[in-house]
Design a protein around this motif. Structure first.
Motif, PDB file in Angstrom:
ATOM      1  N   VAL A   1     -16.120  16.536  27.043  1.00  0.00           N
ATOM      2  CA  VAL A   1     -16.716  15.478  27.867  1.00  0.00           C
ATOM      3  C   VAL A   1     -16.797  14.183  27.071  1.00  0.00           C
ATOM      4  O   VAL A   1     -16.461  13.102  27.567  1.00  0.00           O
ATOM      5  CB  VAL A   1     -18.119  15.923  28.335  1.00  0.00           C
ATOM      6  N   CYS A   2     -17.272  14.273  25.823  1.00  0.00           N
ATOM      7  CA  CYS A   2     -17.416  13.093  24.973  1.00  0.00           C
ATOM      8  C   CYS A   2     -17.668  13.531  23.539  1.00  0.00           C
ATOM      9  O   CYS A   2     -17.948  14.705  23.280  1.00  0.00           O
ATOM     10  CB  CYS A   2     -18.543  12.180  25.456  1.00  0.00           C
ATOM     11  N   HIS A   3     -17.558  12.555  22.610  1.00  0.00           N
ATOM     12  CA  HIS A   3     -17.886  12.741  21.190  1.00  0.00           C
ATOM     13  C   HIS A   3     -17.016  13.773  20.480  1.00  0.00           C
ATOM     14  O   HIS A   3     -17.446  14.361  19.488  1.00  0.00           O
ATOM     15  CB  HIS A   3     -19.383  13.088  21.010  1.00  0.00           C
ATOM     16  N   GLY A   4     -15.766  13.970  20.977  1.00  0.00           N
ATOM     17  CA  GLY A   4     -14.829  14.818  20.252  1.00  0.00           C
ATOM     18  C   GLY A   4     -14.489  14.170  18.910  1.00  0.00           C
ATOM     19  O   GLY A   4     -14.267  12.962  18.832  1.00  0.00           O
ATOM     20  N   ILE A   5     -14.461  14.965  17.856  1.00  0.00           N
ATOM     21  CA  ILE A   5     -14.233  14.449  16.496  1.00  0.00           C
ATOM     22  C   ILE A   5     -12.754  14.571  16.139  1.00  0.00           C
ATOM     23  O   ILE A   5     -12.197  15.668  16.217  1.00  0.00           O
ATOM     24  CB  ILE A   5     -15.069  15.229  15.459  1.00  0.00           C
ATOM     25  N   PRO A   6     -12.111  13.467  15.753  1.00  0.00           N
ATOM     26  CA  PRO A   6     -10.705  13.542  15.357  1.00  0.00           C
ATOM     27  C   PRO A   6     -10.497  14.535  14.210  1.00  0.00           C
ATOM     28  O   PRO A   6     -11.304  14.601  13.281  1.00  0.00           O
ATOM     29  CB  PRO A   6     -10.388  12.113  14.898  1.00  0.00           C
ATOM     30  N   ASP A   7      -9.398  15.291  14.303  1.00  0.00           N
ATOM     31  CA  ASP A   7      -9.057  16.259  13.252  1.00  0.00           C
ATOM     32  C   ASP A   7      -7.543  16.455  13.282  1.00  0.00           C
ATOM     33  O   ASP A   7      -6.822  15.555  13.687  1.00  0.00           O
ATOM     34  CB  ASP A   7      -9.843  17.572  13.451  1.00  0.00           C
ATOM     35  N   ASN A   8      -7.059  17.627  12.879  1.00  0.00           N
ATOM     36  CA  ASN A   8      -5.605  17.805  12.855  1.00  0.00           C
ATOM     37  C   ASN A   8      -5.045  18.361  14.174  1.00  0.00           C
ATOM     38  O   ASN A   8      -3.910  18.831  14.214  1.00  0.00           O
ATOM     39  CB  ASN A   8      -5.192  18.666  11.652  1.00  0.00           C
ATOM     40  N   THR A   9      -5.815  18.264  15.250  1.00  0.00           N
ATOM     41  CA  THR A   9      -5.327  18.704  16.559  1.00  0.00           C
ATOM     42  C   THR A   9      -4.202  17.790  17.043  1.00  0.00           C
ATOM     43  O   THR A   9      -4.338  16.562  17.028  1.00  0.00           O
ATOM     44  CB  THR A   9      -6.461  18.671  17.603  1.00  0.00           C
TER      45      THR A   9
END
Ligand code: MF3
Ligand code: CO
Ligand code: CO
Length: 272
Positions: free
Chosen positions: A83-91
């Motif tokens: 929904v919100c506040h997804g954290i950038p990573d190696n996805t």
């Protein structure tokens, strides 16, 4: 704190302060225009974060998210059921995903905040419908306000619009006043919250409208392992769009309009 506040502690900005807000919104929109072409299949959310961080610093400004309440990155990247506040990573972003990119920067002490949901390659019909409905919901919210109008009218208009599309509206996260702080009064719910009936939008107030619409339930779950990522409770898709809005004596001024992004009336999906 802003110089002038109303009874409700909502800052009312003078012309000089409005210029600061305009500069922040304009830079944030330019950052969105910069990042948009990179949002393609194959890129990782971590790479998007690095691009946002470097562009912001190269222009002498500050990513507002980085370190905000301990948030570890410069941008929120929320994929599919997030929904919100997804954290950038190696996805890696892959064909069929939808992803919301939420950018906030600090420019000479003033904040600008906006987000867009992107389609990665070809996406499902439902995903396109959800994005169409959510983009329209943002504009319906913007068009519902006028100088001295009520905050209530924003959420009321957005919820009615979502109902027409048979999508639900997230209630646990809302828009917010913005200025020299990231989040301040007034809260801007995207549903008809009776507590907002008496809150008037005076010329000089600045706030975001940022509706999150869900495919299924409006209920959300916070990921306790990272403390940030918010997902739909049923795993259905979620989309969001956001602008920073300054109310003026003659009506709302949208501070984060981009040159190259979707404009009011943009079509993401049309019935056959
Ligand atoms: N940009 C988000 C908003 O619209 C807030 C993100 S806070 C963060 O209010 F810490 F997660 F970055
Ligand atoms: Co935002
Ligand atoms: Co916001």
């Amino acid at each position: 704190m802003a110089r002038t506040t109303t009874k409700d502690e909502i800052p009312v900005y003078n012309e000089e302060e409005r210029e600061g807000l305009r500069r922040a919104g304009r830079f944030n929109a330019e950052l969105m225009d910069f990042i948009r072409p990179y949002v393609q299949p194959g890129i990782t959310t971590g790479e998007i974060d690095r691009l946002v961080y470097e562009y912001t610093l190269d222009h002498g400004h500050t990513p507002a998210c980085l370190g905000y309440n301990g948030y570890p990155r410069s941008v929120c990247t929320s994929i599919n059921e997030v929904v919100c506040h997804g954290i950038p990573d190696n996805t890696v972003l892959k064909e069929g995903d939808i992803v919301n990119i939420d950018l906030t920067t600090i420019v000479e002490g003033w904040y600008g905040d906006q987000s867009e949901t992107f389609r990665i390659g070809e996406v499902s019909e439902t995903a396109s419908r959800l994005i169409q409905a959510t983009f329209e919901a943002l504009w319906v919210g913007i068009r519902a306000i006028k100088p001295h109008g009520r905050v209530f009218d924003i959420g009321n208009a957005i919820a009615r619009h979502a109902r027409k599309w048979r999508f639900s509206v997230v209630r646990e996260y809302q828009g917010h006043g913005i200025g020299r702080q990231f989040h301040q009064e007034p809260g801007i719910p995207h549903y008809p919250d009776p507590r907002t009936k008496h809150i008037r939008i005076r010329p000089g107030m600045c706030f975001t409208i940022e509706p999150m619409l869900n495919q299924g339930t409006w209920r959300t779950v916070l990921d306790r392992s990272d403390g940030w990522t918010v997902r739909t409770k049923d795993g259905g898709l979620s989309a969001q769009f956001e602008h920073t809005i300054l109310m003026t004596e003659s009506g709302p001024e949208i501070l984060t309009l981009t040159r190259h992004g979707p404009q009011e009336g943009h079509i993401f999906w049309k019935p056959e």
